[in-house]
Design an enzyme around this catalytic site. Structure first.
Site, PDB file in Angstrom:
ATOM      1  N   CYS A 246       1.071  -1.280   0.014  1.00 45.04           N
ATOM      2  CA  CYS A 246      -0.004  -0.121   0.017  1.00 45.04           C
ATOM      3  C   CYS A 246       0.810   0.958  -0.178  1.00 45.04           C
ATOM      4  O   CYS A 246       1.922   1.386  -1.028  1.00 45.04           O
ATOM      5  CB  CYS A 246      -0.869  -0.367   1.423  1.00 45.04           C
ATOM      6  SG  CYS A 246      -1.746   0.839   1.029  1.00 45.04           S
ATOM      7  N   ILE A 247       0.983   2.205   1.457  1.00 39.77           N
ATOM      8  CA  ILE A 247       1.593   3.548   1.158  1.00 39.77           C
ATOM      9  C   ILE A 247       2.937   3.203   1.954  1.00 39.77           C
ATOM     10  O   ILE A 247       3.348   3.653   1.450  1.00 39.77           O
ATOM     11  CB  ILE A 247       0.994   4.502   1.482  1.00 39.77           C
ATOM     12  CG1 ILE A 247       1.183   6.216   1.819  1.00 39.77           C
ATOM     13  CG2 ILE A 247       0.751   4.210   3.152  1.00 39.77           C
ATOM     14  CD1 ILE A 247       0.530   6.677  -0.030  1.00 39.77           C
TER      15      ILE A 247
END
Length: 336
Positions: A246-247
């Protein structure tokens, strides 16, 4: 009937009578956190008082077709993503990113019922993405890995009411909240050392951009939590694999110069990749972004970093699960 917000447009009824319109702006620059509603404090026009500057929410007085427009400008070398929301549904977005000062404008026509609410605000969430963490644990369990969980013993940047997407008046502790996912079996991140483990995996969620770092606020100029920085550097120096989804790959991009990571696509592709601007920030930090689909991973063999996009993509949960499975498999393969 039409209405335009922040501009010269007006709302007209079938009898050409102005029934609702407003124009508003901010009187000073503001740092926005994910989930924060933009509250324009200078109201220039507010016909019928349908815009509430206290909450930042416009409420339609009657059914009809409404036009909204909004313009933003970033501070120098910062990034900003602002969404237009209809009730609890996100519609279009403005993204203004690197480098220098950047501006963005959105225009949207919405069919509103009486009482519908429209607002501008950033993305949501404040901690670890629960589905991603669970997927990692399932795949590790399936591979019979011995797992320990850690979290920093610090206050969150802010706590978000996930039913409203708004900051709450009281904050929470990251370690205490992480215990919910870990079923109580979680240790302070300060206790983790690379000498005791074969690999480390960072799940995503905006906690990685708010609590493990301040990427959500400062973008490529972000700072990383001191324990997170120590741990990533220890595992990297020890030639031990690091998994991120993800991030979270922005952490490696900041700390390991020239590494290769993926957060999916560098283009929004019609809303499929709503955080595509992160790829530009990764490049600005001196790392190399690799475009991958949500079910794929990228393996940086040199730096032993394995990344997958996960919820950087708007897609079905099983695809997130499959991509994370490949990441976990890649991490475990490099431990042998």
């Amino acid at each position: 009937m039409f209405k335009k917000i922040k501009g010269t447009g007006i709302g007209l009824s079938q009898h050409d009578k102005v029934f609702s319109a407003f124009a508003a702006s901010l009187t000073a620059s503001k740092t926005l956190g994910h989930g924060e509603i933009v509250k324009f404090d200078k109201v220039w026009t507010n016909v019928n008082n349908d815009y509430d500057p206290i909450t930042g929410v416009y409420t339609s007085p009657e059914p009809g077709v409404y036009q909204f427009s909004c313009s933003v400008m970033t501070q120098k070398d910062k990034q900003l993503r602002v969404y237009l929301w209809k009730n609890k549904k996100r519609t279009v977005a403005i993204y203004a990113g690197y480098p220098g000062y950047n501006t963005g404008t959105l225009n949207m026509i919405l069919d509103l019922a009486k009482g519908d609410k429209v607002l501008s605000g950033c993305g949501v969430y404040d901690g670890t993405e629960v589905h991603e963490a669970s997927a990692i644990l399932v795949h590790l369990s399936r591979n019979k890995a011995d797992v320990s969980m850690f979290a920093p013993d610090i206050e969150q940047m802010h706590a978000i009411d996930h039913t409203k997407g708004e900051p709450m008046p009281t904050n929470r502790n990251v370690l205490v909240e992480s215990a919910r996912i870990a079923r109580g079996k979680v240790q302070a991140l300060s206790n983790l050392t690379a000498n005791d483990y074969d690999a480390v995996i960072f799940p995503g969620g905006f906690g990685a951009a708010k609590n493990l770092s301040n990427f959500a606020v400062d973008g490529a100029n972000m700072k990383v939590n001191s324990d997170v920085e120590r741990i990533i550097q220890e595992f990297h120096k020890g030639n031990k694999p690091i998994g991120l989804c993800c991030i979270a790959p922005v952490l490696a991009a900041k700390l390991i110069h020239g590494c290769e990571v993926t957060v999916g696509s560098d283009q929004e592709e019609g809303g499929k990749w709503p955080y595509a601007g992160t790829a530009a920030a990764i490049t600005t930090m001196g790392a190399s972004h690799q475009k991958k689909d949500v079910t794929d991973v990228h393996v940086d063999e040199k730096n032993r970093i394995i990344t997958t996009p996960a919820y950087m993509c708007e897609t079905a949960l099983h695809e997130i699960f499959d991509g994370i499975g490949k990441m976990v498999t890649g991490v475990l393969k490099l431990t042998k």
